[in-house]
Design an enzyme around this catalytic site. Structure first.
Site, PDB file in Angstrom:
ATOM      1  N   TYR A 182       0.842  -1.200   0.000  1.00 25.17           N
ATOM      2  CA  TYR A 182       0.000   0.000   0.000  1.00 25.17           C
ATOM      3  C   TYR A 182       0.875   1.248   0.000  1.00 25.17           C
ATOM      4  O   TYR A 182       2.024   1.225   0.433  1.00 25.17           O
ATOM      5  CB  TYR A 182      -0.950   0.011   1.202  1.00 25.17           C
ATOM      6  CG  TYR A 182      -0.274   0.206   2.547  1.00 25.17           C
ATOM      7  CD1 TYR A 182      -0.061   1.482   3.060  1.00 25.17           C
ATOM      8  CD2 TYR A 182       0.155  -0.880   3.301  1.00 25.17           C
ATOM      9  CE1 TYR A 182       0.551   1.671   4.289  1.00 25.17           C
ATOM     10  CE2 TYR A 182       0.760  -0.699   4.532  1.00 25.17           C
ATOM     11  CZ  TYR A 182       0.958   0.582   5.025  1.00 25.17           C
ATOM     12  OH  TYR A 182       1.573   0.770   6.239  1.00 25.17           O
ATOM     13  N   CYS A 183       0.325   2.332  -0.520  1.00 31.63           N
ATOM     14  CA  CYS A 183       1.008   3.620  -0.555  1.00 31.63           C
ATOM     15  C   CYS A 183      -0.056   4.715  -0.625  1.00 31.63           C
ATOM     16  O   CYS A 183      -1.242   4.432  -0.503  1.00 31.63           O
ATOM     17  CB  CYS A 183       1.986   3.701  -1.715  1.00 31.63           C
ATOM     18  SG  CYS A 183       1.252   3.325  -3.324  1.00 31.63           S
ATOM     19  N   THR A 184       0.350   5.950  -0.823  1.00 32.44           N
ATOM     20  CA  THR A 184      -0.580   7.072  -0.695  1.00 32.44           C
ATOM     21  C   THR A 184      -1.751   6.987  -1.665  1.00 32.44           C
ATOM     22  O   THR A 184      -2.912   6.929  -1.274  1.00 32.44           O
ATOM     23  CB  THR A 184       0.152   8.405  -0.880  1.00 32.44           C
ATOM     24  OG1 THR A 184       1.246   8.469   0.030  1.00 32.44           O
ATOM     25  CG2 THR A 184      -0.794   9.572  -0.632  1.00 32.44           C
TER      26      THR A 184
END
Length: 295
Positions: A182-184
């Site tokens: 996951y990331c922004t």
């Protein structure tokens, strides 16, 4: 009353002439009075821009008229052009600087060989079925104020460090386990998940739309804890008034969700700091040179 908005967007798609796209995007944003950052490469476009709502809507409409960008998923956020110092539109070798441009394979459908996409709802279904490991695809300082519960946070100062971490076998014990990257906004995990699969990770997923989309769906009633770091003058955002404060001030260890740049201009370290000590944002490495005290 003037209403302003911020857009977060990207799309992986082959672009034959990135420089021509740069000129068009620069002129379009300037004509609409938008500010922000846009990166373009042969593999697509990645940007965050802000301005008055009517102008942002025009930008969305004009950008989607270009066939390769027709399917861009624009994410809307609070803020505006004043959250950015200027407009910057650049061409780079990579949309996300992992330092592995030769590994990424992109066609008209996006990144080839990346992790399976999960909507926020599908993520919850997977967690209910399996013992999942969340794998943070951001710089480690971003996770200081917010992350998924029990997530693995690699000790990386920038995106280029990920390849070395993977290649040295630091996370080989996860190769046979279900891993959710996951990331922004989702773009870093498009690349990271493909790099992990290339290195033998067998069951890799990516959170589609990133933390932003998850927060829009579940706010602070799900698996996310804390605030979301953002790369503009807002520094961080919360999804509700129930957001937990999980960061700790590097000076006094009090709870905080505030992030600031190191006070030494030669240093690019980001620091979690409380309001009381916000004026003393010099990391230990640069405190002596800057004349600031850390205690």
């Amino acid at each position: 009353m003037t209403i302003s908005k911020i857009l977060l967007f990207y799309v992986f798609t082959p672009l034959a002439d990135p420089d021509a796209i740069r000129l068009w995007q620069r002129d379009l944003c300037e004509s609409l009075g938008l500010k922000g950052r846009i990166l373009i490469s042969k593999d697509g476009i990645n940007g965050t821009v802000g301005g008055e709502l009517k102008d942002v809507k025009k930008y969305v409409r004009k950008t989607r008229q270009y066939l390769a960008f027709k399917s861009i998923d624009f994410k809307w956020g609070e803020g505006g052009g004043d959250d950015f110092p200027r407009l910057s539109v650049k061409v780079r070798d990579e949309l996300v600087s992992f330092g592995a441009p030769g590994e990424l394979k992109v066609d008209a459908h996006g990144v080839r060989g990346g992790g399976a996409r999960l909507s926020p709802e599908q993520l919850h279904e997977l967690v209910a079925e399996k013992n999942v490991t969340f794998f943070d695809g951001r710089n480690s300082f971003e996770a200081e104020i917010g992350r998924f519960r029990d997530a693995v946070v690699p000790a990386v100062e920038n995106t280029r460090d990920f390849v070395a971490e993977l290649d040295r076998g630091a996370y080989d014990h996860l190769k046979n386990e279900p891993v959710v990257t996951y990331c922004t906004g989702g773009i870093r995990c498009e690349v990271l998940s493909s790099l992990m699969i290339n290195r033998g990770f067998r069951e890799v997923y990516q959170l589609d739309g990133g933390i932003v989309k998850y927060g829009e769906t579940f706010a602070d009633d799900g698996l996310w804890e804390g605030s979301l770091y953002v790369f503009d003058e807002r520094k961080s955002i919360e999804f509700s008034d129930r957001a937990r404060v999980i960061g700790h001030c590097y000076v006094c260890d009090d709870p905080t969700s505030r992030m600031e740049n190191c006070g030494d201009l030669a240093c690019r370290i980001q620091l979690a700091v409380c309001d009381e000590h916000a004026s003393r944002t010099a990391c230990s490495e640069h405190a002596a040179n800057s004349g600031k005290i850390n205690v």
